[in-house]
Design a protein around this motif. Sequence first.
Motif, mmCIF file in Angstrom:
data_model
loop_
_atom_site.group_PDB
_atom_site.id
_atom_site.type_symbol
_atom_site.label_atom_id
_atom_site.label_comp_id
_atom_site.label_asym_id
_atom_site.label_seq_id
_atom_site.Cartn_x
_atom_site.Cartn_y
_atom_site.Cartn_z
ATOM 1 N N GLU A 213 7.738 -1.467 6.932
ATOM 2 C CA GLU A 213 7.222 -0.341 6.147
ATOM 3 C C GLU A 213 8.334 0.683 5.895
ATOM 4 N N ARG A 214 9.095 0.976 6.910
ATOM 5 C CA ARG A 214 10.133 2.011 6.772
ATOM 6 C C ARG A 214 11.191 1.621 5.750
ATOM 7 N N VAL A 215 11.684 0.392 5.835
ATOM 8 C CA VAL A 215 12.768 0.010 4.932
ATOM 9 C C VAL A 215 12.283 -0.069 3.485
ATOM 10 N N LEU A 216 11.046 -0.470 3.275
ATOM 11 C CA LEU A 216 10.540 -0.565 1.906
ATOM 12 C C LEU A 216 10.258 0.818 1.309
ATOM 13 N N TRP A 217 9.650 1.679 2.095
ATOM 14 C CA TRP A 217 9.345 3.011 1.568
ATOM 15 C C TRP A 217 10.619 3.825 1.344
ATOM 16 N N THR A 218 11.568 3.742 2.253
ATOM 17 C CA THR A 218 12.781 4.562 2.123
ATOM 18 C C THR A 218 13.733 4.043 1.048
ATOM 19 N N SER A 219 13.597 2.767 0.691
ATOM 20 C CA SER A 219 14.482 2.203 -0.341
ATOM 21 C C SER A 219 13.803 2.126 -1.700
ATOM 22 N N ALA A 220 12.527 2.428 -1.766
ATOM 23 C CA ALA A 220 11.777 2.278 -3.017
ATOM 24 C C ALA A 220 12.339 3.144 -4.141
ATOM 25 N N SER A 221 12.614 4.405 -3.838
ATOM 26 C CA SER A 221 13.058 5.323 -4.886
ATOM 27 C C SER A 221 14.410 4.903 -5.462
ATOM 28 N N THR A 222 15.283 4.363 -4.614
ATOM 29 C CA THR A 222 16.607 3.958 -5.100
ATOM 30 C C THR A 222 16.520 2.730 -5.996
ATOM 31 N N ARG A 223 15.407 2.019 -5.926
ATOM 32 C CA ARG A 223 15.217 0.829 -6.760
ATOM 33 C C ARG A 223 14.229 1.078 -7.899
ATOM 34 N N GLY A 224 13.866 2.334 -8.085
ATOM 35 C CA GLY A 224 12.991 2.693 -9.186
ATOM 36 C C GLY A 224 11.555 2.250 -9.010
ATOM 37 N N LEU A 225 11.117 2.078 -7.766
ATOM 38 C CA LEU A 225 9.748 1.654 -7.500
ATOM 39 C C LEU A 225 8.893 2.840 -7.083
ATOM 40 N N ALA A 226 7.840 3.097 -7.844
ATOM 41 C CA ALA A 226 6.895 4.153 -7.494
ATOM 42 C C ALA A 226 5.747 3.510 -6.723
ATOM 43 N N LEU A 227 5.958 3.248 -5.463
ATOM 44 C CA LEU A 227 4.979 2.515 -4.664
ATOM 45 C C LEU A 227 3.736 3.347 -4.375
ATOM 46 N N ARG A 228 2.602 2.676 -4.427
ATOM 47 C CA ARG A 228 1.334 3.295 -4.032
ATOM 48 C C ARG A 228 0.837 2.754 -2.697
ATOM 49 N N GLU A 229 1.315 1.555 -2.343
ATOM 50 C CA GLU A 229 0.826 0.936 -1.118
ATOM 51 C C GLU A 229 1.763 -0.179 -0.691
ATOM 52 N N VAL A 230 1.972 -0.292 0.622
ATOM 53 C CA VAL A 230 2.737 -1.405 1.193
ATOM 54 C C VAL A 230 1.896 -2.033 2.296
ATOM 55 N N ASP A 231 1.642 -3.327 2.168
ATOM 56 C CA ASP A 231 0.872 -4.078 3.161
ATOM 57 C C ASP A 231 1.824 -5.018 3.894
ATOM 58 N N THR A 232 1.795 -4.963 5.217
ATOM 59 C CA THR A 232 2.642 -5.832 6.031
ATOM 60 C C THR A 232 1.779 -6.680 6.945
ATOM 61 N N ALA A 233 2.033 -7.979 6.969
ATOM 62 C CA ALA A 233 1.318 -8.891 7.857
ATOM 63 C C ALA A 233 2.326 -9.645 8.703
ATOM 64 N N VAL A 234 2.017 -9.786 9.999
ATOM 65 C CA VAL A 234 2.863 -10.523 10.932
ATOM 66 C C VAL A 234 2.094 -11.759 11.385
ATOM 67 N N SER B 87 7.521 11.189 8.816
ATOM 68 C CA SER B 87 8.904 11.553 9.053
ATOM 69 C C SER B 87 9.534 10.364 9.773
ATOM 70 N N TRP B 88 10.117 9.454 9.000
ATOM 71 C CA TRP B 88 10.580 8.187 9.544
ATOM 72 C C TRP B 88 11.643 8.359 10.613
ATOM 73 N N THR B 89 12.404 9.442 10.570
ATOM 74 C CA THR B 89 13.468 9.630 11.547
ATOM 75 C C THR B 89 12.942 10.037 12.917
ATOM 76 N N THR B 90 11.720 10.543 12.970
ATOM 77 C CA THR B 90 11.177 10.988 14.253
ATOM 78 C C THR B 90 10.066 10.075 14.775
ATOM 79 N N LEU B 91 9.556 9.185 13.934
ATOM 80 C CA LEU B 91 8.479 8.300 14.350
ATOM 81 C C LEU B 91 9.012 7.066 15.068
ATOM 82 N N THR B 92 8.147 6.452 15.857
ATOM 83 C CA THR B 92 8.451 5.193 16.537
ATOM 84 C C THR B 92 7.351 4.198 16.173
ATOM 85 N N PRO B 93 7.534 2.912 16.484
ATOM 86 C CA PRO B 93 6.466 1.945 16.191
ATOM 87 C C PRO B 93 5.129 2.336 16.789
ATOM 88 N N ASP B 94 5.134 2.954 17.963
ATOM 89 C CA ASP B 94 3.877 3.339 18.605
ATOM 90 C C ASP B 94 3.287 4.605 18.005
#
Length: 207
Positions: free
Chosen positions: A130-151, A181-188
Amino acid sequence: MRDNSSRLPGARMRRGPRVAIARMVVGLVCLAGLAGCGSGPAASATPTVPPNPTATAAPPTPIPTALEQTLARLVQQDLGDLAASTTAAYDASAHTVMVQVTVPGNDVPSEPASVTAAQERSKTICFHAERVLWTSASTRGLALREVDTAVIGPLYDIYGDRTTGGYAAVTLTSHAESHFSWTTLTPDTAWDRYDFTFLRPVYNDAG
């Protein structure tokens, strides 16, 4: 149709039902064998040959676009050894990315310590994806509304057969992400802030 995703063991939804969420949860249920999708006696029966030999075959699996390959590669590179493989699908009309990450290894978590480790690893994978997709979206011109991740990873279904199923899943919308705030959050700490979460409680559904 009544939405039953909130009844899935280990699932939590903060907002009302969403089509993408329901689709992802149903897929996880089928992969995990929790609902008996594609497993059991009915699935093992000999398939009936279509009477019409010219019947149209099932469409081939779509080839990932260049953008989808790039998004999958971004997640894979960020995860490193945490991921055996990564795929991504981008819906341009809905501005939604769906990512699926397969965990490495063939061992099915069984002991309490390995189950806990698998759950924490799944949370970490979701967070990084989630972090890498949201933080890189703007640099790739993507106006994301939702990101779904499945493991997904190895497990035993309700019949005791070894299969591949859902370990975890999260949905994060742009509204919720705007407060991250991606820089202060953790997976938990991020876990309870997603719009939807699913975390597998056990990996052997046969009991």
